[in-house]
Design an enzyme around this catalytic site. Structure first.
Site, PDB file in Angstrom:
ATOM      1  N   SER A  10       1.435   1.470   1.326  1.00  0.00           N
ATOM      2  CA  SER A  10       1.426   2.676   1.100  1.00  0.00           C
ATOM      3  C   SER A  10       2.555   3.490   2.573  1.00  0.00           C
ATOM      4  O   SER A  10       2.462   2.648   3.430  1.00  0.00           O
ATOM      5  CB  SER A  10       0.163   3.478   1.609  1.00  0.00           C
ATOM      6  OG  SER A  10       0.488   4.187   1.448  1.00  0.00           O
ATOM      7  N   TYR A  44      -9.018   3.808   3.645  1.00  0.00           N
ATOM      8  CA  TYR A  44      -7.795   3.364   2.736  1.00  0.00           C
ATOM      9  C   TYR A  44      -6.617   3.118   3.642  1.00  0.00           C
ATOM     10  O   TYR A  44      -5.962   2.038   3.700  1.00  0.00           O
ATOM     11  CB  TYR A  44      -7.530   4.387   2.072  1.00  0.00           C
ATOM     12  CG  TYR A  44      -5.875   4.256   1.031  1.00  0.00           C
ATOM     13  CD1 TYR A  44      -6.552   3.199  -0.308  1.00  0.00           C
ATOM     14  CD2 TYR A  44      -5.003   4.814   1.307  1.00  0.00           C
ATOM     15  CE1 TYR A  44      -4.809   3.188  -0.505  1.00  0.00           C
ATOM     16  CE2 TYR A  44      -4.339   4.916   0.624  1.00  0.00           C
ATOM     17  CZ  TYR A  44      -3.852   3.753  -0.658  1.00  0.00           C
ATOM     18  OH  TYR A  44      -2.923   3.599  -1.002  1.00  0.00           O
TER      19      TYR A  44
END
Length: 282
Positions: free
Chosen positions: A133, A146
């Protein structure tokens, strides 16, 4: 010879889109998921093979690899796409919830890599693509766990790229920006139910959630991200990172081409942190 890719997390979202992308490009696809849904094979019944794989279960991983090889004769690439998230305040996030996210995003990825590496070495080559990401090189509040897992995979992948080069195995990273897919959002909210928010955080939480809704960049498109994954798998250069999405491109530019002060100031403005500080009179 037709090449074969094994992809994790194909039940919905990006994994599902990526499986269909590779099949469309003429690849054989071992589309794996914890609960097999064979409807994915409808469009490309000869090219897509659905089988069970739970990245937290090494026996499941080995079985899926064996089933894929039995079906198509070989595996040329692996895409580590399976992942979960959690929206929480670190202070009150239960350790079992934190470990659960790390089990899938970090240890699950490592499990798959450890399982496929001997096979790739035996056939003198292969490609591993890890999906991270833009939060693998930048950060957001309330997504602390995360973000930590994605930073971990970034470091792991770069180190591994050098290490596995000695075995003729290529490692790549694909770094999408925000993708507000229904499946990912529902998984995030489900995991987030395990974490409570102290009352003192509520004004900040409400402000930041509104700021996220007003985020100034378009979401990364699943099809564009799938295209980048395909590009990464096919790439024969030394390039490690493949950005996907306007916010990933902008945050990468800020991270790598500006000073630390400029980067931190701009990110605070983009995500609403500056507005919060001004509101508090800081």
């Amino acid at each position: 010879m037709i090449k074969t890719v094994l992809i994790t997390g194909c039940s919905t979202g990006l994994g599902n889109t990526t499986a269909r992308k590779f099949a469309h490009e003429g690849w054989n696809v071992v589309a794996t998921m914890r609960k097999p849904d064979h409807s994915l094979t409808a469009e490309y019944p000869e090219r897509i093979f659905v089988t069970e794989l739970d990245v937290t279960n090494v026996t499941s991983i080995s079985s899926a690899i064996e089933a894929g090889i039995e079906r198509f004769g070989q595996i040329d690439a692996v895409v580590n796409n399976a992942g979960v998230s959690i929206l929480s305040v670190l202070e009150t996030t239960p350790m079992n919830a934190i470990r659960g996210v790390f089990e899938t995003n970090v240890f699950g990825t490592i499990n798959v890599i450890q399982a496929i590496t001997p096979y790739f070495r035996g056939q003198d080559g292969g490609t591993i693509v890890n999906i991270t990401s833009n939060l693998g090189f930048t950060s957001n509040p309330l997504l602390t766990i995360y973000t930590a897992t994605k930073h971990a995979i970034e470091g792991l992948s770069e180190s591994l790229a050098y290490e596995l080069e000695s075995q003729n195995i290529s490692v790549k990273l694909v770094e999408p920006g925000a993708m507000r897919t229904t499946s990912f959002a529902s998984n995030t909210m489900s995991a987030s139910q395990d974490a409570s928010f102290p009352q003192s955080y509520k004004p900040y939480f409400d402000h930041m959630m509104q700021s996220m809704m007003n985020y100034p960049f378009d979401n990364a498109d699943e099809n564009q991200v799938a295209d980048q994954i395909y590009t990464a798998v096919s790439d024969e250069s030394d390039q490690l990172r493949f950005l996907a999405g306007p916010d990933a491109e902008e945050t990468a530019r800020l991270r790598w081409t500006t000073s630390e002060e400029t980067y931190m100031t701009t990110i605070r403005e983009l995500m609403g942190q500056t507005a919060w500080r001004n509101r508090q009179g800081n």
